[in-house]
Design a protein around this motif. Structure first.
Motif, PDB file in Angstrom:
ATOM      1  N   THR B 359       0.841  -1.051   0.152  1.00 11.31           N
ATOM      2  CA  THR B 359       0.057   0.099  -0.069  1.00 11.31           C
ATOM      3  C   THR B 359       0.942   1.391  -0.137  1.00 11.31           C
ATOM      4  O   THR B 359       2.100   1.059   0.346  1.00 11.31           O
ATOM      5  N   LYS B 360       0.333   2.550  -0.374  1.00  7.33           N
ATOM      6  CA  LYS B 360       0.945   3.545  -0.292  1.00  7.33           C
ATOM      7  C   LYS B 360       0.441   4.508   0.754  1.00  7.33           C
ATOM      8  O   LYS B 360       1.077   5.522   0.944  1.00  7.33           O
ATOM      9  N   GLU B 361      -0.484   3.977   1.422  1.00 10.85           N
ATOM     10  CA  GLU B 361      -1.037   4.993   2.522  1.00 10.85           C
ATOM     11  C   GLU B 361      -0.174   4.902   3.704  1.00 10.85           C
ATOM     12  O   GLU B 361       0.194   4.057   4.203  1.00 10.85           O
ATOM     13  N   ILE B 362       0.018   6.105   4.222  1.00 17.88           N
ATOM     14  CA  ILE B 362       0.762   6.334   5.449  1.00 17.88           C
ATOM     15  C   ILE B 362       0.333   5.729   6.570  1.00 17.88           C
ATOM     16  O   ILE B 362       0.846   4.871   7.396  1.00 17.88           O
ATOM     17  N   GLY B 363      -1.399   5.933   6.636  1.00 20.34           N
ATOM     18  CA  GLY B 363      -2.018   5.063   7.803  1.00 20.34           C
ATOM     19  C   GLY B 363      -1.881   3.757   7.905  1.00 20.34           C
ATOM     20  O   GLY B 363      -1.898   3.031   9.152  1.00 20.34           O
ATOM     21  N   LYS B 364      -1.553   3.042   6.877  1.00 20.28           N
ATOM     22  CA  LYS B 364      -1.665   1.358   6.772  1.00 20.28           C
ATOM     23  C   LYS B 364      -0.030   0.907   7.059  1.00 20.28           C
ATOM     24  O   LYS B 364       0.119  -0.547   7.188  1.00 20.28           O
ATOM     25  N   VAL B 365       0.782   1.870   7.090  1.00 22.46           N
ATOM     26  CA  VAL B 365       2.188   1.428   7.242  1.00 22.46           C
ATOM     27  C   VAL B 365       2.534   1.588   8.665  1.00 22.46           C
ATOM     28  O   VAL B 365       2.668   2.589   9.100  1.00 22.46           O
ATOM     29  N   LYS B 366       2.901   0.479   9.415  1.00 23.62           N
ATOM     30  CA  LYS B 366       3.384   0.514  10.921  1.00 23.62           C
ATOM     31  C   LYS B 366       4.532  -0.462  11.028  1.00 23.62           C
ATOM     32  O   LYS B 366       4.283  -1.687  10.471  1.00 23.62           O
ATOM     33  N   GLY B 367       5.152  -0.112  11.933  1.00 25.64           N
ATOM     34  CA  GLY B 367       6.244  -1.018  12.311  1.00 25.64           C
ATOM     35  C   GLY B 367       7.129  -1.472  11.406  1.00 25.64           C
ATOM     36  O   GLY B 367       7.312  -2.834  11.217  1.00 25.64           O
ATOM     37  N   ILE B 368       7.632  -0.543  10.382  1.00 29.89           N
ATOM     38  CA  ILE B 368       8.698  -1.077   9.254  1.00 29.89           C
ATOM     39  C   ILE B 368      10.012  -1.640  10.140  1.00 29.89           C
ATOM     40  O   ILE B 368      10.290  -2.664   9.643  1.00 29.89           O
ATOM     41  N   PHE B 369      10.270  -1.222  11.149  1.00 35.78           N
ATOM     42  CA  PHE B 369      11.272  -1.746  11.953  1.00 35.78           C
ATOM     43  C   PHE B 369      11.329  -3.097  12.456  1.00 35.78           C
ATOM     44  O   PHE B 369      12.179  -3.812  12.280  1.00 35.78           O
ATOM     45  N   ARG B 370      10.146  -3.557  12.889  1.00 32.85           N
ATOM     46  CA  ARG B 370       9.869  -4.937  13.133  1.00 32.85           C
ATOM     47  C   ARG B 370       9.948  -6.073  11.922  1.00 32.85           C
ATOM     48  O   ARG B 370      10.301  -6.852  11.935  1.00 32.85           O
ATOM     49  N   ARG B 371       9.393  -5.334  11.047  1.00 31.51           N
ATOM     50  CA  ARG B 371       9.260  -6.390   9.722  1.00 31.51           C
ATOM     51  C   ARG B 371      10.785  -6.352   8.923  1.00 31.51           C
ATOM     52  O   ARG B 371      10.822  -7.533   8.676  1.00 31.51           O
ATOM     53  N   ASN B 372      11.375  -5.375   8.874  1.00 28.84           N
ATOM     54  CA  ASN B 372      12.789  -5.262   8.338  1.00 28.84           C
ATOM     55  C   ASN B 372      13.573  -4.151   8.883  1.00 28.84           C
ATOM     56  O   ASN B 372      13.344  -3.201   8.665  1.00 28.84           O
ATOM     57  N   PRO B 373      14.174  -4.741   9.823  1.00 25.43           N
ATOM     58  CA  PRO B 373      14.921  -3.717  10.693  1.00 25.43           C
ATOM     59  C   PRO B 373      16.029  -3.081   9.679  1.00 25.43           C
ATOM     60  O   PRO B 373      16.003  -1.478   9.914  1.00 25.43           O
ATOM     61  N   PHE B 374      16.575  -3.429   8.806  1.00 22.93           N
ATOM     62  CA  PHE B 374      17.450  -2.626   7.973  1.00 22.93           C
ATOM     63  C   PHE B 374      16.820  -1.608   7.113  1.00 22.93           C
ATOM     64  O   PHE B 374      17.160  -0.587   7.192  1.00 22.93           O
TER      65      PHE B 374
END
Lengths: 219, 491
Positions: B359-374
């Motif tokens: 998705t390109k929505e900011i609201g639906k993107v959460k926890g990038i760090f947990r999914r892919n720390p790099f």
């Protein structure tokens, strides 16, 4: 050609050019606007040729010939092919009706004559009456781009703007250097091709070629 | 190396990419092409004495320190973008994009690089115009790779708006030519549009006509450079294009158009001997930053967020050019370079994000760090950098631009900019914070590692971090010389 004859020929052609601009703008059918554009370009080529001969600037004959070939024959043919394949028979759709755009166009002509009136910054080398004509052609093109719904009419508006600028270059400076002039012709031709391809893409994706259907992107 | 050869390289590779062959071969040609073109350009820039100028093609093409900086920029971001695209679009076993489309993409990609190089190498202002129009035509197909409704709409708007803008710029060029031809013999017209020639005769040109011309150029090339209020195509095109193309559009295309404005700015200032063009640049620059601010604060789509941030940074660069002086020009060019690397890094990570969250929505993107720390680290640091956080490179150039403004005694624009930049900083941090941290929702998608894509992110991060502390010697000399060439005229 004697100078008097040349001068009156140029005046006459300039008048016809203005009429052709009005014709493009007020045609109610897309095919008619394309024919009007071809006529407009044909007159432009004639004006260029007459200026080239009477002022002994032979290098102008090349752009005159290119205008004749590309803008009166090739580009209108590309357009006709596009509308045939799209199957548009129908009229030009506009946000404002044709009498009103005619009225606006007349106003724009007045504005162009006013802003370039005597004693302004520009003192053209060849024929001063062509400057307001060129500017009104540019204005007409912009009017077309902003008021017409169909994507294909917007492309025609862009070409009209380009014709206006070409006229401007011819009358103010006897045309740009040949290399640049050729490059501009090349760009215009490629632009028409690419925009033509996009008109089909728009048709396939939106099932119409109304530019005002394109409202997906906002903010 | 010569200018011609540097220009031939991307053109040749563009056509090589069209040869029908397996996907893997096209990818190899595509990426090697970008790398070889870049190496060629670097060898040329650092191997020739570009000071003061190298001419080619009857003086129609030229390289001075200004164009040298931009050549380095175009080819460097070009390589990063090509390598990223190698992992992003040319995925193994992915059949979503047909081989024919990929070949066409590779073709237009190299053609796009070629037109941009031609833009910065142009000495003849008419050829520069042709090249800039060429960039629009070459990149329209890059914006629309997938034939989705939104991409077609974005590409169409981009084509139409930029073509109209550039038509106005042509009017400006006709005016410049007119003022030159009034001084010269008709017929000997070949070199009259050459920037170097015009600059040497600047004092004899009609200042009134040049003022008028500059207005048209500013509107025309300003449309391409994304200056407000002519920027409306920009967020659409940048958000709909695939990540590597967004990076190129935002990082270098806008910069090339700004170089076009700068050339005319120098010429106009030399001819009129006044701050007319500088004042206009400051005005439109501040306006761009001001227009971008609310859109950055309230943005819902992260690619559009980055696009509006480009409007902001191009505005800042324009302000720097407007302040003038060696420092102002130096700072503006450094800012363009820093923005190019930082913004392309962020657009590359937006490609990762799209894979990871769909998705390109900011609201639906959460926890990038947990999914892919790099990715989380890269994205967060990149966002900090673009917002102007020290010690990253953007901070340095922003600081220098404002210093130039205060030194020039232009307090009002500087104060307005400081307020706006603070707002943008807060806004960016809020978005980045919300996206990077927290717990991701939904099941994690199938992990697809791409060494190429991750490598590009790593390199980009190192570049923006390092440029904050240390600019390599030869490059620094080039930048200073560029600042001096332009700033010597614009005081």
């Amino acid at each position: 050609m004697s100078p008097e004859l040349a001068a009156s020929a140029i005046h006459f052609l300039g008048m016809m050019l203005l009429i052709a601009s009005f014709w493009i703008l007020t045609s109610s059918q897309i095919g008619m606007s394309i024919r009007a554009y071809a006529a407009h370009s044909f007159l432009l080529a004639l004006i260029t040729a007459v200026i080239a001969v009477t002022n002994h600037v032979e290098h102008l004959l090349v752009p005159a010939l290119l205008t004749l070939v590309l803008k009166t024959i090739v580009i209108p043919n590309v357009f006709f092919r596009i509308i045939r394949r799209l199957g548009i028979r129908k009229e030009v759709e506009s946000y404002i009706n044709i009498p009103f755009s005619l009225l606006l166009a007349v106003l724009l002509v007045f504005v162009s004559f006013y802003v370039t009136g005597d004693d302004k910054i520009l003192k053209p080398v060849a024929f001063s009456e062509f400057i307001p004509l060129a500017i009104s052609t540019v204005f007409f093109g912009m009017l077309m781009m902003t008021t017409r719904k169909k994507a294909i009419n917007q492309v025609l508006g862009l070409l009209l703007i380009e014709n206006g600028l070409f006229l401007m270059a011819i009358t103010m400076t006897f045309g740009m250097p040949l290399l640049v002039e050729m490059g501009i012709f090349f760009d215009v031709l490629v632009a028409v091709m690419i925009m033509g391809i996009f008109v089909f893409k728009i048709r396939d994706a939106f099932e119409s070629i109304d530019a005002d259907d394109m409202t997906v992107l906002k903010g | 190396m010569t200018i011609d050869r540097v220009l031939w390289m991307p053109l040749i590779f563009a056509f090589l990419c069209l040869i029908p062959c397996p996907k893997r071969m096209t990818r190899l040609t595509f990426m090697t092409g970008a790398v070889l073109s870049a190496i060629g350009a670097w060898l040329f820039v650092f191997g020739t004495s570009w000071s003061p100028r190298v001419f080619a093609f009857n003086g129609n093409l030229m390289m001075d320190s200004l164009s040298a900086v931009f050549v380095l920029l175009i080819t460097s971001v070009g390589v990063l973008s090509a390598v990223y695209a190698g992992g992003y679009l040319f995925k193994e076993g992915d059949s979503s994009i047909s081989p024919l489309r990929l070949r066409r993409y590779a073709f237009f990609f190299h053609l796009f690089l070629f037109t941009m190089l031609l833009t910065v190498f142009s000495n003849n202002l008419g050829i520069m115009w042709i090249a800039i129009e060429g960039t629009t035509l070459a990149s329209a197909f890059l914006v629309n790779v997938d034939d989705k409704k939104s991409s077609i709409e974005a590409a169409w708007k981009y084509l139409i708006l930029c073509s109209v803008g550039i038509a106005l710029a042509l009017f400006g060029i006709i005016l410049v030519y007119y003022s030159a031809i009034a001084q010269a013999v008709v017929g000997e017209s070949g070199f009259l549009l050459n920037w170097t020639f015009l600059l040497s005769k600047a004092k004899q040109l009609d200042p009134q006509v040049l003022r008028l011309a500059f207005i048209f150029i500013l509107v025309g090339y300003g449309t391409k450079a994304g200056l407000a209020p002519f920027h409306s195509w920009l967020p659409d095109a940048h958000s709909q294009a695939p990540a590597p193309v967004s990076a190129l559009l935002s990082g270098v295309l806008l910069s090339c158009a700004t170089l076009g404005i700068l050339r005319f700015h120098i010429l106009t200032t030399a001819a009129t001997g006044s701050a007319f063009s500088g004042t206009l640049l400051i005005l439109f620059g501040v306006l761009s930053v001001a227009v971008a601010t609310p859109f950055i604060l309230e943005q819902k789509d992260y690619k559009r967020l980055l696009a509006y941030s480009s409007v902001e940074h191009m505005g800042l660069a324009a302000v720097g050019l407007g302040f003038g002086g060696v420092l102002g020009i130096y700072a503006a060019i450094l800012h363009i370079v820093n923005h190019a690397f930082t913004k392309s890094l962020l657009f590359f990570s937006s490609g990762h994000l799209l894979h990871l969250f769909q998705t390109k929505e900011i609201g639906k993107v959460k926890g990038i760090f947990r999914r892919n720390p790099f990715l989380g680290v890269v994205f967060f640091l990149g966002a900090l950098a673009i917002a102007g956080m020290p010690p990253f490179s953007i901070f340095v150039s922003e600081f220098l631009i404002l210093t130039a403004g205060f030194l020039a005694g232009k307090f009002l624009p500087c104060v307005i900019l400081l307020v706006l930049l603070t707002l943008i900083f807060v806004g960016f941090l809020r978005h980045a914070n919300r996206m990077t941290f927290g717990v991701p929702e939904g099941p994690p998608p199938i992990e697809e590692k791409s060494f190429l894509m991750d490598g590009v992110l790593g390199v980009g991060l190192i570049v923006i971090f390092a440029m904050g502390f240390y600019i390599p010697g030869p490059f620094q000399r080039l930048l200073l010389e560029a600042g001096r060439v332009a700033g010597g005229v614009i005081v």
